[in-house]
Write a protein that holds these residues in place. Sequence first.
Motif, PDB file in Angstrom:
ATOM      1  N   UNK A 191      13.078   3.058   9.626  1.00 39.94           N
ATOM      2  CA  UNK A 191      11.922   3.040   9.847  1.00 39.94           C
ATOM      3  C   UNK A 191      11.352   1.398   8.800  1.00 39.94           C
ATOM      4  N   UNK A 221       9.125  -1.538  10.285  1.00 42.88           N
ATOM      5  CA  UNK A 221       8.012  -2.221   9.517  1.00 42.88           C
ATOM      6  C   UNK A 221       8.126  -3.781   9.366  1.00 42.88           C
ATOM      7  N   UNK A 266       9.541  -5.260  11.850  1.00 39.83           N
ATOM      8  CA  UNK A 266       9.405  -6.027  12.939  1.00 39.83           C
ATOM      9  C   UNK A 266       7.738  -6.052  13.336  1.00 39.83           C
ATOM     10  N   UNK A 267       7.043  -4.940  12.744  1.00 41.77           N
ATOM     11  CA  UNK A 267       5.814  -4.898  13.061  1.00 41.77           C
ATOM     12  C   UNK A 267       5.081  -6.121  12.121  1.00 41.77           C
ATOM     13  N   UNK A 318      -0.097  -2.586   3.142  1.00 43.67           N
ATOM     14  CA  UNK A 318      -0.074  -1.199   3.618  1.00 43.67           C
ATOM     15  C   UNK A 318       1.268  -0.325   3.767  1.00 43.67           C
ATOM     16  N   UNK A 319       2.208  -1.424   4.278  1.00 44.08           N
ATOM     17  CA  UNK A 319       3.489  -0.864   4.523  1.00 44.08           C
ATOM     18  C   UNK A 319       4.251  -0.350   3.063  1.00 44.08           C
ATOM     19  N   UNK A 364       2.886   2.724   1.884  1.00 40.17           N
ATOM     20  CA  UNK A 364       3.457   3.844   2.805  1.00 40.17           C
ATOM     21  C   UNK A 364       4.991   4.078   2.624  1.00 40.17           C
ATOM     22  N   UNK A 424       5.909   7.185   0.549  1.00 44.41           N
ATOM     23  CA  UNK A 424       5.425   8.332   1.230  1.00 44.41           C
ATOM     24  C   UNK A 424       6.572   8.781   2.440  1.00 44.41           C
ATOM     25  N   UNK A 425       6.844   7.623   3.326  1.00 41.50           N
ATOM     26  CA  UNK A 425       7.752   7.790   4.478  1.00 41.50           C
ATOM     27  C   UNK A 425       9.138   8.235   3.682  1.00 41.50           C
ATOM     28  N   UNK A 442       8.864  12.010   2.820  1.00 40.37           N
ATOM     29  CA  UNK A 442       8.801  12.879   4.102  1.00 40.37           C
ATOM     30  C   UNK A 442      10.029  13.020   4.874  1.00 40.37           C
ATOM     31  N   UNK A 443      10.710  11.828   5.206  1.00 39.09           N
ATOM     32  CA  UNK A 443      12.073  12.076   5.791  1.00 39.09           C
ATOM     33  C   UNK A 443      13.047  12.685   5.109  1.00 39.09           C
ATOM     34  N   UNK A 475      12.575  15.204   2.775  1.00 41.21           N
ATOM     35  CA  UNK A 475      12.211  16.684   3.013  1.00 41.21           C
ATOM     36  C   UNK A 475      12.367  17.112   4.364  1.00 41.21           C
ATOM     37  N   UNK A 476      12.056  16.154   5.367  1.00 43.00           N
ATOM     38  CA  UNK A 476      12.374  16.763   6.784  1.00 43.00           C
ATOM     39  C   UNK A 476      13.543  17.105   6.736  1.00 43.00           C
ATOM     40  N   UNK A 488      14.585  20.316   5.117  1.00 44.08           N
ATOM     41  CA  UNK A 488      14.011  21.399   5.702  1.00 44.08           C
ATOM     42  C   UNK A 488      14.695  21.900   6.853  1.00 44.08           C
ATOM     43  N   UNK A 489      14.836  20.910   7.848  1.00 42.26           N
ATOM     44  CA  UNK A 489      15.376  20.977   9.234  1.00 42.26           C
ATOM     45  C   UNK A 489      16.694  21.916   8.993  1.00 42.26           C
TER      46      UNK A 489
END
Lengths: 248, 221
Positions: free
Chosen positions: A136, A140, A142-143, A167-168, A171, A174-175, A178-179, A181-182, A185-186
Amino acid sequence: MMSGFNLYKYSSPATFYALAGRLIPWFYGAAALLGAAGLYVSFFLAPTDFQQSEAYRIIFIHVPAAWMSMFIYIVMAGWAALGLAFNTRLSFMMASALAPTGAMLTFVSLWTGALWGKPTWGAWWVWDARLTSELILFFLYLGFMALQAAIDDPRRADRAGALIALVGVVNVPIIYFSVKWWNTLHQGASVSLTKAPSMAAVMLAGMLVMALAVWMYAIAAALSRVRCIILERERNSQWVAQMLEAEE
Amino acid sequence: MNAISALLRRELTLAMRRRGDVLTVLFFFVIVASLFPLGVGPEPKLLRLMGGGVVWVAALLAAMLSLGRLFAADYADGTLEQLILTPTPPVAWITGKILAHWLVSGVPLILMAPVLGIQFGLSGAELAVLMSSLLLGTPVLSLIGAIGAALTLGLRGGGVLVSLLVLPLYIPVLIFGAGAVDGAISGLGSEAHLSLLGGILILAFMLTPWAVAAALRISIE
């Protein structure tokens, strides 16, 4: 006023162009020396790992690249914030000069990670939290570069890029979480990078020296690139014309 | 407050006059979600496991597709410049615009989601979780997307560029939104995911209007 050495002098592109020109050989030299020393330590002095045999040696490239890829994003956002706060053109130029090096190092760390993962985990890619967030981060970068490339007006390109970098950077944590915990949890993490066996001191030393080498390289590359950007932006100014005349 | 409601009314009127735009995004959402069973096969067990994630990815893409409408028309006819010149603080009317965008493009997705969920074999309780996760998540998509829409105003290839800028930032919403549905299916519970989505919504609501205001100023000047 400060007498003698004045640091603010170098916030002008014209003076910074000359300073960068003088500094670049030193940083490239340091990168070459540290790189040679680091590679020597990592390939000749560091012992073979008894679990992963020789394949582990890729961490001497992989870990420094991953460290620097994250560090450069933060530095880039710092320059962007500086530029937005003080309206200094050079700060924006530094931010855009750092982005390609950061993206390249992100790609290197993903690539070497895949090469290491195949013999060690038996898979080129797993959706581990660190791999995914590094991917990710690559997006970012690349964006940021795509946005700057799409805008013709340099002033707007600078500011728009700076805003998306900020902004990146807000984030990124947070990213990352979230990744993380994802992933947990998966499914139970099948592979864990965090419980690495305690590393031999020689291996750690090799890695740190390599990280320094990559750092020096990143500075040298960014300075070379910022010189090109300065020349491009200032091509109509007097000092560039004078400098080119003097060189002829 | 007055400015927000006035702008909200204007945006909603404009959207009602151009109903086609709203419906296009909605049908895009339905079509993308319907493509997945055709791609991976009709196995009900697999589809049930995938359902939440597929609906969420489709919602993400649909939300992104609708971003072009947010500022582009007002930018083209000069309304945006006039809005910036008004004494009303930009954060106020930007919040109104984003709210209107969510009502027009986000709410229809939430209402349509149960139909798609049924196609994927989700049960009643799971559909409720899917809808609540979308209710908390789609405003975040509009908020974050507004930054990308403001930065790419009037650029060549703006649509593709927005996706490159915005999709990585959508990832946390996708993870927690789809995770909530997953939690409901597996019986682990979805409160944690929904709380995190709510937290992200509050954070985004506080911060993004300021970023959008800065982005618009950069793009307009």
